[in-house]
Design a protein around this motif. Structure first.
Motif, PDB file in Angstrom:
ATOM      1  N   SER A  63     -90.103 -26.256  87.946  1.00 56.10           N
ATOM      2  CA  SER A  63     -88.753 -26.833  87.987  1.00 56.10           C
ATOM      3  C   SER A  63     -87.775 -25.926  87.255  1.00 56.10           C
ATOM      4  N   SER A  94     -93.497 -39.587  92.236  1.00 58.34           N
ATOM      5  CA  SER A  94     -93.831 -38.157  92.363  1.00 58.34           C
ATOM      6  C   SER A  94     -93.692 -37.686  93.799  1.00 58.34           C
ATOM      7  N   LYS A  97     -90.029 -37.351  94.773  1.00 56.19           N
ATOM      8  CA  LYS A  97     -89.472 -36.110  94.197  1.00 56.19           C
ATOM      9  C   LYS A  97     -89.895 -34.900  95.030  1.00 56.19           C
TER      10      LYS A  97
END
Length: 219
Positions: A63, A94, A97
């Protein structure tokens, strides 16, 4: 002159700074790849807590590095582990995302995430959300229609369940046909209000038995 001297020093400093940043980035990428590999090994040996930690750490690094593909890959593995240990809301978060990191042109990948997301939403009893997710699939399969029919059946929407089970019954795959006929029998059998409903259940049960007989005969 004086200005030229400062420009030269600035260029030297910038070059040094860029080199240091590049070195840090390379180190972090290697660390992320190592963590991902460790996560897979922990997963294979059923050390789920350590696998979670490895994939979470790798996802955090990716990220920060802006490595979307690697970030998505680690989030997907993280969701897999979370699902295995029963952390379904966390697994769904999760997956959502990870799905957000796909590009608009990756239709097949987006559909794959929608199927995984819908499966989790169904397990959590979020049938309306699962239906919305399944209907967003751009290349639906018979299996998707079956999942839609089953979600509608859970919501006691017999009309929509009937529509999708009937569509799925046209499949050439025996197992999909069996699931569709079993679903149609449930549609009419859940709360039969007339003798016609009972007759419909009998028809679909007979279709199931005939299919099973043909499968056994072909073995």
């Amino acid at each position: 002159g004086y200005a030229g001297k400062w420009l030269f020093l600035f260029l030297i400093f910038s070059s040094f700074l860029f080199s240091a940043c590049e070195k840090d980035t390379t180190t972090d990428i290697k660390k992320s790849e190592k963590l991902h590999h460790e996560g897979l090994l922990f997963q294979e040996s059923y050390e789920y807590q350590r696998a979670l930690q490895a994939f979470e750490a790798a996802a955090t690094l990716d990220s920060a590095l802006g490595r979307k593909d690697a970030w998505r890959r680690n989030l997907t593995e993280l969701a897999k582990i979370q699902q295995r240990i029963g952390w379904l809301p966390e697994a769904l978060a999760s997956l959502e995302k990870a799905a957000a990191l796909t590009t608009a042109d990756s239709i097949e990948l987006q559909d794959d995430f929608r199927r995984k997301t819908a499966a989790l939403q169904t397990k959590l009893g979020h049938y309306h959300a699962a239906i919305d997710t399944l209907q967003a699939i751009q290349s639906p399969t018979t299996n998707d229609r079956l999942h839609l029919a089953e979600a509608y059946l859970q919501l006691r929407d017999a009309g929509m369940a009937y529509q999708y089970f009937t569509a799925a019954a046209n499949s050439s795959a025996t197992m999909e046909q069996l699931r569709a006929y079993a679903g149609l029998a449930r549609v009419f059998g859940n709360s039969p209000t007339s003798s016609r409903d009972k007759d419909s259940v009998a028809v679909y049960v007979k279709k199931i038995l005939n299919l099973m007989y043909r499968v056994r005969k072909s073995e």
